[in-house]
Write an enzyme that holds these catalytic residues in place. Structure first.
Site, PDB file in Angstrom:
ATOM      1  N   SER A  20      59.310  36.191  29.752  1.00  0.00           N
ATOM      2  CA  SER A  20      58.040  35.144  29.159  1.00  0.00           C
ATOM      3  C   SER A  20      57.895  35.329  27.825  1.00  0.00           C
ATOM      4  CB  SER A  20      56.828  35.813  29.858  1.00  0.00           C
ATOM      5  OG  SER A  20      56.936  35.767  31.306  1.00  0.00           O
ATOM      6  N   ARG A  24      58.280  31.767  25.143  1.00  0.00           N
ATOM      7  CA  ARG A  24      57.099  31.322  24.311  1.00  0.00           C
ATOM      8  C   ARG A  24      57.483  31.321  22.709  1.00  0.00           C
ATOM      9  NH1 ARG A  24      55.668  32.941  29.098  1.00  0.00           N
ATOM     10  NH2 ARG A  24      53.632  32.182  30.140  1.00  0.00           N
ATOM     11  N   ASP A 311      56.556  39.644  39.743  1.00  0.00           N
ATOM     12  CA  ASP A 311      58.086  39.419  39.899  1.00  0.00           C
ATOM     13  C   ASP A 311      58.694  40.701  40.263  1.00  0.00           C
ATOM     14  OD1 ASP A 311      57.980  36.819  39.350  1.00  0.00           O
ATOM     15  OD2 ASP A 311      58.079  37.323  36.873  1.00  0.00           O
ATOM     16  N   ARG A 342      60.668  34.324  48.437  1.00  0.00           N
ATOM     17  CA  ARG A 342      61.104  35.994  48.363  1.00  0.00           C
ATOM     18  C   ARG A 342      60.710  36.892  49.510  1.00  0.00           C
ATOM     19  NH1 ARG A 342      60.449  36.242  41.663  1.00  0.00           N
ATOM     20  NH2 ARG A 342      62.417  35.312  41.249  1.00  0.00           N
TER      21      ARG A 342
HETATM   22  C1  S3P Z   1      55.906  33.555  34.065  1.00  0.00           C
HETATM   23  C2  S3P Z   1      54.797  33.517  35.114  1.00  0.00           C
HETATM   24  C3  S3P Z   1      54.972  33.666  36.554  1.00  0.00           C
HETATM   25  C4  S3P Z   1      56.271  34.586  36.661  1.00  0.00           C
HETATM   26  C5  S3P Z   1      57.572  34.141  36.034  1.00  0.00           C
HETATM   27  C6  S3P Z   1      57.098  33.707  34.591  1.00  0.00           C
HETATM   28  C7  S3P Z   1      55.433  32.812  32.609  1.00  0.00           C
HETATM   29  O1  S3P Z   1      55.064  32.823  37.295  1.00  0.00           O
HETATM   30  O2  S3P Z   1      56.595  34.865  38.011  1.00  0.00           O
HETATM   31  O3  S3P Z   1      58.766  34.799  36.410  1.00  0.00           O
HETATM   32  O4  S3P Z   1      56.206  33.196  31.939  1.00  0.00           O
HETATM   33  O5  S3P Z   1      54.491  32.452  32.554  1.00  0.00           O
HETATM   34  P1  S3P Z   1      53.687  32.033  37.878  1.00  0.00           P
HETATM   35  O6  S3P Z   1      53.097  31.347  36.716  1.00  0.00           O
HETATM   36  O7  S3P Z   1      54.125  30.944  38.865  1.00  0.00           O
HETATM   37  O8  S3P Z   1      52.900  32.697  38.733  1.00  0.00           O
END
Ligand code: S3P
Length: 425
Positions: A20, A24, A311, A342
Site C-alpha cells: 500500500s 502511494r 488481507d 477468498r
Molecule cells: C489496500 C486496501 C485494501 C486491501 C488492499 C490494499 C490499499 O483494500 O485489501 O490489499 O492499499 O488501500 P480495500 O480498500 O478494498 O479494503
C-alpha cells in the site's frame, strides 16, 4: 509449485516493502514538485503497474531494484496517456488512480487482468460522480474497463458504505482537485497510509475518528520515503514461525500501523509468543518482530478488527486449522470481492487438505485439530491464497501442489526462496 514439510525455522528476514505504501509513494511523488526517493520499494507486479501507469502519463521514474526515483511534476503535471492504462491485477492502482484522473483536463481509460475486470468499481464511481466526475464502466456492469473524461470537481462529504482504504483514498485524491473541502466517513477506520503520506508531502489532511478530510490544491513537495516491511507479507512467516515446531525467527522493520496490526492482535488472542523489539512510533510505526513456536487455540475474529487484517484472513484460516478448538471469522464479506472470492477459495482448498472448515456468507468456521494432509490445490491466481496455502503445505503431512503458485509475484516475488531460506536443512 510443490511444497513439502518444513523443518524448524531459524534466523532473520527482511520482508519486502509495504504494498500500500509503495503504491502511494509513487503516486504522490508524481503529483509533487521535485524528486521523491523511495527506498525498500516493493518490486512486486502490482507496484510496477503503478510505475508503468505514471510513466505513461509523462512522469520520469527510475527504478533500480528496491530504490525508486520519481521526478514529480506537480498536481497538474500529468499528460494524457497515449494508450489505455493497464493496472494488471492491482485494485489499489485502479481505484486510487480513478480519483486522480477524474480531476485532470484529459480523457483516459483504465483496464486490467481478468480478476480486476470482475471487481466492483461502482464503489468509486458513485462518490466520484457525486463530485461531478465523468466516469463510466465501459461494460456497464460497474466493473472495469473504465472511461474517465477529466473535469472540474466539487468537494463533497461522502459517507462510505464500506470500510475501504481504496475508496477513501480515491475520494481524497479527487479532493486534491475539488473546489472545496472533501471528506470521507467510513463505518470502521480502514488503513490510513494515504492520510499520513499526503500530509508528509504537504497536503492539509485532517483525521478525526472514522472521518478524513482534505483541502484542495495544495502544493505537494517530493520527499524521501523509506517503506516499512509489509505486515501482510510478514504474516506468512509469523504463522509459519508459530506453527512449525522449534522455530524462532526475527522479522526486521515491519510496519505496525494500528490500522494494519489486527493480525498481531489475533495471533496473541490465539496464544502466540510474539515480541516487539526496536519499536519506532513516528510516521508509519515499525518494529522488529521476534516470533517463537507457540501452541495456538481458536478465537473469534469479527467487528472493527476486520479492516485491520483483511488481507491476512486467509492466513488466519490456515492457522485456525492447526489450532486447538474452533475459530469463527465473521463480518468479512469484503473477502468475496478481493483478487478472488477468498471465502470460497480458501474453504474449498482447505477442505481438500482435510481441514474441517465451512463457508459462511461473511466468513468461515474452522474446527482445528483434524489431520491436515497434502493435496492438489488451486490459488485461483490469488497471491494471498497461494502464500497462505504454501504455509499450510510446509506444516502438513505429504506434498502440497499449488496450481498457479507463481502468482506470489504480485506482492512477494521472493516468497518461496525466503520461506525455504529460514528452514533448517
Ligand atoms: C489496500 C486496501 C485494501 C486491501 C488492499 C490494499 C490499499 O483494500 O485489501 O490489499 O492499499 O488501500 P480495500 O480498500 O478494498 O479494503
Amino acid at each position: 509449485m510443490q511444497i513439502r514439510k518444513l523443518k524448524n525455522l531459524r534466523g532473520e528476514i527482511c520482508v519486502p516493502g509495504d504494498k500500500s505504501i509503495s503504491h502511494r509513494a509513487v503516486m504522490f511523488g508524481a503529483l509533487s514538485h521535485g524528486e521523491t526517493r523511495i527506498r525498500h520499494f516493493l518490486t512486486g507486479a502490482d507496484c510496477l503497474s503503478t510505475i508503468s501507469c505514471f510513466s505513461s502519463m509523462g512522469i520520469e521514474i527510475l527504478q533500480e531494484k528496491d530504490q525508486v526515483l520519481v521526478k514529480g511534476k506537480g498536481l497538474h503535471g500529468l499528460s494524457a496517456p497515449r494508450d489505455v492504462l493497464n493496472v494488471g491485477n492491482s485494485g489499489t492502482t485502479m481505484r486510487l488512480i480513478s480519483g486522480i484522473l477524474s480531476g485532470q483536463d484529459f480523457t483516459s481509460s483504465l483496464t486490467g487482468d481478468a480478476s480486476i475486470q470482475k471487481r466492483p468499481m461502482k464503489r468509486v464511481i458513485d462518490p466520484l460522480r457525486q463530485m461531478g466526475a465523468d466516469i463510466t464502466s465501459v461494460p456497464g456492469n460497474g466493473c472495469a474497463p473504465l472511461l474517465i473524461n477529466g473535469r472540474p470537481l466539487h468537494g463533497i462529504h461522502y459517507t462510505s458504505p464500506v470500510a475501504s482504504a481504496q475508496v477513501k483514498s480515491c475520494v481524497l485524491l479527487a479532493g486534491l482537485y475539488a473546489d472545496g473541502l472533501t471528506s470521507v466517513t467510513e463505518p470502521v477506520l480502514s488503513r490510513n497510509h494515504t492520510e499520513i503520506m499526503l500530509q508528509y508531502f504537504g497536503a492539509e489532511v485532517d483525521s478525526a475518528g472514522t472521518t478524513a478530510s482534505i483541502r484542495p490544491e495544495p502544493t505537494l513537495v517530493g520527499r524521501d520515503v523509506l517503506v516499512p516491511g509489509d505486515i501482510s507479507s510478514a504474516a506468512y512467516f509469523i504463522a509459519a514461525g508459530l506453527l512449525i515446531p522449534n522455530s524462532e525467527i526475527l522479522l526486521k522493520n515491519v510496519g505496525i500501523n494500528p490500522t494494519r496490526d489486527g493480525f498481531l492482535r489475533v495471533c496473541r488472542a490465539m496464544g502466540a509468543d510474539i515480541t516487539l523489539l526496536n519499536e519506532v512510533r513516528e510516521g508509519e510505526p515499525t518494529a522488529d518482530l521476534l516470533v517463537r513456536t507457540s501452541p495456538l487455540r481458536g478465537t473469534v475474529v469479527e467487528g472493527d478488527i476486520i479492516p485491520t487484517l483483511i488481507d491476512e484472513l486467509p492466513m488466519v484460516a490456515v492457522m485456525a486449522a492447526f489450532a486447538e478448538g474452533t475459530t469463527i471469522i465473521r463480518d468479512a464479506s469484503e473477502l468475496r470481492v478481493k483478487e478472488s472470492d477468498r471465502i470460497r477459495v480458501m474453504t474449498e482448498n482447505l477442505q481438500k487438505m482435510g481441514v474441517d472448515i465451512t463457508e459462511q456468507p461473511d466468513g468461515m468456521i474452522i474446527h482445528g485439530g483434524a489431520p491436515v494432509h497434502g493435496a492438489v490445490v488451486d490459488s485461483c491466481k490469488d497471491h494471498r491464497v497461494a502464500m497462505s496455502l504454501a504455509v499450510a503445505g510446509g506444516i502438513c503431512d505429504g506434498v502440497l501442489t499449488i496450481h498457479d503458485g507463481d502468482c506470489v509475484n504480485i506482492s512477494y516475488p521472493e516468497f518461496y526462496q525466503d520461506l525455504y531460506s529460514l528452514s533448517e536443512p
